[in-house]
Design a protein around this motif. Sequence first.
Motif, PDB file in Angstrom:
ATOM      1  N   ASN A  61       0.804  -1.208   0.021  1.00 65.42           N
ATOM      2  CA  ASN A  61      -0.045   0.059  -0.001  1.00 65.42           C
ATOM      3  C   ASN A  61       0.922   1.220   0.116  1.00 65.42           C
ATOM      4  N   PRO A  62       1.101   1.933  -0.998  1.00 60.80           N
ATOM      5  CA  PRO A  62       2.284   3.010  -1.238  1.00 60.80           C
ATOM      6  C   PRO A  62       1.636   4.409  -0.915  1.00 60.80           C
ATOM      7  N   ALA A  63       0.351   4.268  -0.120  1.00 56.52           N
ATOM      8  CA  ALA A  63      -0.125   5.537   0.500  1.00 56.52           C
ATOM      9  C   ALA A  63       0.220   5.769   1.867  1.00 56.52           C
ATOM     10  N   VAL A  64       1.083   4.818   2.592  1.00 58.90           N
ATOM     11  CA  VAL A  64       1.265   4.853   3.827  1.00 58.90           C
ATOM     12  C   VAL A  64       2.274   4.199   4.270  1.00 58.90           C
ATOM     13  N   LEU A  65       3.025   4.732   5.302  1.00 59.69           N
ATOM     14  CA  LEU A  65       4.453   4.245   5.752  1.00 59.69           C
ATOM     15  C   LEU A  65       4.078   4.124   7.393  1.00 59.69           C
ATOM     16  N   LEU A  66       4.768   3.146   7.928  1.00 55.39           N
ATOM     17  CA  LEU A  66       4.786   3.212   9.523  1.00 55.39           C
ATOM     18  C   LEU A  66       6.242   3.650   9.869  1.00 55.39           C
ATOM     19  N   PHE A 131      12.805   3.130  12.815  1.00 53.66           N
ATOM     20  CA  PHE A 131      12.418   2.037  11.787  1.00 53.66           C
ATOM     21  C   PHE A 131      11.444   2.794  10.843  1.00 53.66           C
ATOM     22  N   ALA A 132      11.335   2.326   9.624  1.00 56.89           N
ATOM     23  CA  ALA A 132      10.395   2.811   8.653  1.00 56.89           C
ATOM     24  C   ALA A 132      10.095   1.396   7.797  1.00 56.89           C
ATOM     25  N   ASN A 133       8.803   1.255   7.798  1.00 59.14           N
ATOM     26  CA  ASN A 133       8.175   0.112   7.206  1.00 59.14           C
ATOM     27  C   ASN A 133       7.126   0.327   6.404  1.00 59.14           C
ATOM     28  N   PRO A 134       7.009  -0.399   5.118  1.00 58.78           N
ATOM     29  CA  PRO A 134       5.776  -0.015   4.363  1.00 58.78           C
ATOM     30  C   PRO A 134       4.749  -0.773   4.866  1.00 58.78           C
ATOM     31  N   THR A 135       3.449  -0.456   4.419  1.00 59.97           N
ATOM     32  CA  THR A 135       2.367  -1.044   4.601  1.00 59.97           C
ATOM     33  C   THR A 135       1.799  -1.646   3.510  1.00 59.97           C
TER      34      THR A 135
END
Length: 227
Positions: A61-66, A131-135
């Motif tokens: 889901n390229p609209a959001v990162l955590l 940390f930076a992770n995709p959704t």
Amino acid sequence: MRNRLLVFLPVFIAFLGCSKPAGKSTDMQTASTTASTEAVSQTCPEYFYYYNQEKIPMQVNPAVLLVGFTEGQTPENQRKLLSRFTEFAELGSEQRSAAGAFTIVKLKPATTCPQALAMAKKLQQMPEVTFANPTFKSPPTLGNTYAWVGVTSEFIVTLKRREDLPTFENAIAQTKTKILDPLGETTFLVQATKTAQGNTLEMANYFHEQPYVQNSEPDFFLASPQN
């Protein structure tokens, strides 16, 4: 499944390796340009998780990162850092897990999968980020209840026997992960930040494959439609 958004799912996911710290954010020039340039020739990797030993495909889901920020980073500081990226749209709500706070980072609608992954990689090079992770888009196995699912820095490992604890602790040291909390005699809450040998999904999958491990589950954030 627990009756809340942040839950531990019995899933195992293979995922793109996290980047390691590489310099300070002040060394960066235009982060947005760099992220976009690196993403040009890339394609979106194929992701999956195990559900009842079956591989279930996962779509980014390229609209959001955590994103997890270091302690003391105010929303204003976070917004200033994220505004370096042209993909950044809005700072979402702060959430909490056992390891601490993390932030929902919303990206512009036109952001592609490669661009989102490149941005996550660049964020992990910043000292302000843990940390930076995709959704991911909610897979069919979870139904249509959730808008998307995201990965925090935590996962749960259950050993087959208590006697396997020394072997497990040795693997923890080697992978540079961290035991946050013992949840029982053979069950442990483990964390994988950007300094680990892999991101949360890779580490959960790695421990799942070890012969002394009964189960290994990544910690999912389940987003309601309001998120």
